[in-house]
Design a protein around this motif. Structure first.
Motif, PDB file in Angstrom:
ATOM      1  N   GLN A   1       0.834  -1.206   0.000  1.00 11.62           N
ATOM      2  CA  GLN A   1       0.000   0.000   0.000  1.00 11.62           C
ATOM      3  C   GLN A   1       0.869   1.257   0.000  1.00 11.62           C
ATOM      4  OE1 GLN A   1      -2.443  -0.925   3.415  1.00 11.62           O
ATOM      5  NE2 GLN A   1      -4.105  -1.712   2.135  1.00 11.62           N
TER       6      GLN A   1
ATOM      7  N   HIS B   1       2.069   1.608  -3.517  1.00 15.05           N
ATOM      8  CA  HIS B   1       0.914   2.048  -4.306  1.00 15.05           C
ATOM      9  C   HIS B   1       0.687   3.555  -4.118  1.00 15.05           C
ATOM     10  CE1 HIS B   1      -3.097   2.136  -6.040  1.00 15.05           C
ATOM     11  NE2 HIS B   1      -3.545   2.678  -4.922  1.00 15.05           N
TER      12      HIS B   1
ATOM     13  N   ARG C   1       0.743   6.490  -6.851  1.00 14.58           N
ATOM     14  CA  ARG C   1      -0.403   7.403  -7.024  1.00 14.58           C
ATOM     15  C   ARG C   1       0.047   8.862  -6.911  1.00 14.58           C
ATOM     16  NH1 ARG C   1      -5.928   5.268  -6.377  1.00 14.58           N
ATOM     17  NH2 ARG C   1      -6.483   7.453  -6.173  1.00 14.58           N
TER      18      ARG C   1
ATOM     19  N   PHE D   1       5.127  -5.240  -7.144  1.00 16.87           N
ATOM     20  CA  PHE D   1       3.835  -5.914  -7.231  1.00 16.87           C
ATOM     21  C   PHE D   1       3.945  -7.243  -7.980  1.00 16.87           C
ATOM     22  CE2 PHE D   1       2.975  -1.449  -6.539  1.00 16.87           C
ATOM     23  CZ  PHE D   1       2.096  -1.520  -5.469  1.00 16.87           C
TER      24      PHE D   1
ATOM     25  N   HIS E   1      -3.856  -2.536  -7.064  1.00 15.67           N
ATOM     26  CA  HIS E   1      -2.897  -1.587  -7.641  1.00 15.67           C
ATOM     27  C   HIS E   1      -2.955  -1.641  -9.168  1.00 15.67           C
ATOM     28  CE1 HIS E   1       0.753   0.693  -8.406  1.00 15.67           C
ATOM     29  NE2 HIS E   1       1.120  -0.299  -9.207  1.00 15.67           N
TER      30      HIS E   1
END
Length: 194
Positions: free
Chosen positions: A64, A67, A71, A109, A130
């Protein structure tokens, strides 16, 4: 998240996550044990489990964090006011910067999903979330650019990215990055004849 009385994220939690992020990315998820993370983060096991009740939750938090960094990077490109095609180019350039970095070890990932193949596992689900976000973002930008059918082009962009991330660990990163960027340019130039 665990906050202290002033509303800040716990320093121990931040240290645990930073340590796990560094080691997980460099060495793999299953290869790194809780004892090593606790030792290098300089916390107790009790502290680790207060913040992350299981190793799986720590792994999900690690993903996360990556991710969110992705972002944020895409968000900067989106906020630039550039045309959609140039935003896609900026995203592609940021991917190549990662591939060219000295500590590059592939896509966090893709690495994670290789270690957690069960589609019901929370780590696998974090990877899929993701990827869904990334595909949606790229597809939306391709639709705005308006020259290519966005859904297949979005899938193609993600596949080009995946290939570059894998090949970047195996071959000359400069050549891989040039090939990836050329593939993105080809996607952006493709027009559908009416």
């Amino acid at each position: 998240m665990v906050h202290n009385t002033r509303g800040h994220v716990s320093e121990a939690r931040s240290r645990l996550l930073a340590t796990a992020t560094r080691i997980f990315y460099a060495e793999g998820l299953h290869a790194v044990g809780i004892d090593r993370i606790v030792a290098e983060a300089k916390v107790t096991r009790a502290t680790l489990y207060r913040h992350f009740p299981s190793k799986d939750e720590l792994v999900v938090a690690y993903l996360q964090g990556i991710h969110q960094a992705d972002r944020d990077q895409v968000g900067e490109a989106l906020a630039s006011g550039l045309p959609a095609a140039d935003i896609l180019r900026a995203i592609a350039e940021s991917i190549t910067e990662g591939i060219r970095s000295a500590r590059f070890r592939g896509c966090a990932f893709l690495n994670a999903v290789a270690e957690y193949p069960d589609p019901e596992h929370p780590v696998h689900k974090a990877v899929l979330a993701h990827r869904a976000w990334f595909l949606h973002t790229v597809t939306d930008l391709l639709a705005q650019a308006g020259k290519t059918p966005p859904e297949p082009a979005g899938r193609h962009f993600v596949m080009l990215r995946d290939g570059a991330m894998v090949a970047g660990c195996l071959a000359d990163s400069a050549e891989i990055c040039d090939t990836f960027l050329q593939g993105v340019e080809d996607l952006l130039r493709f027009r559908v004849d009416s």
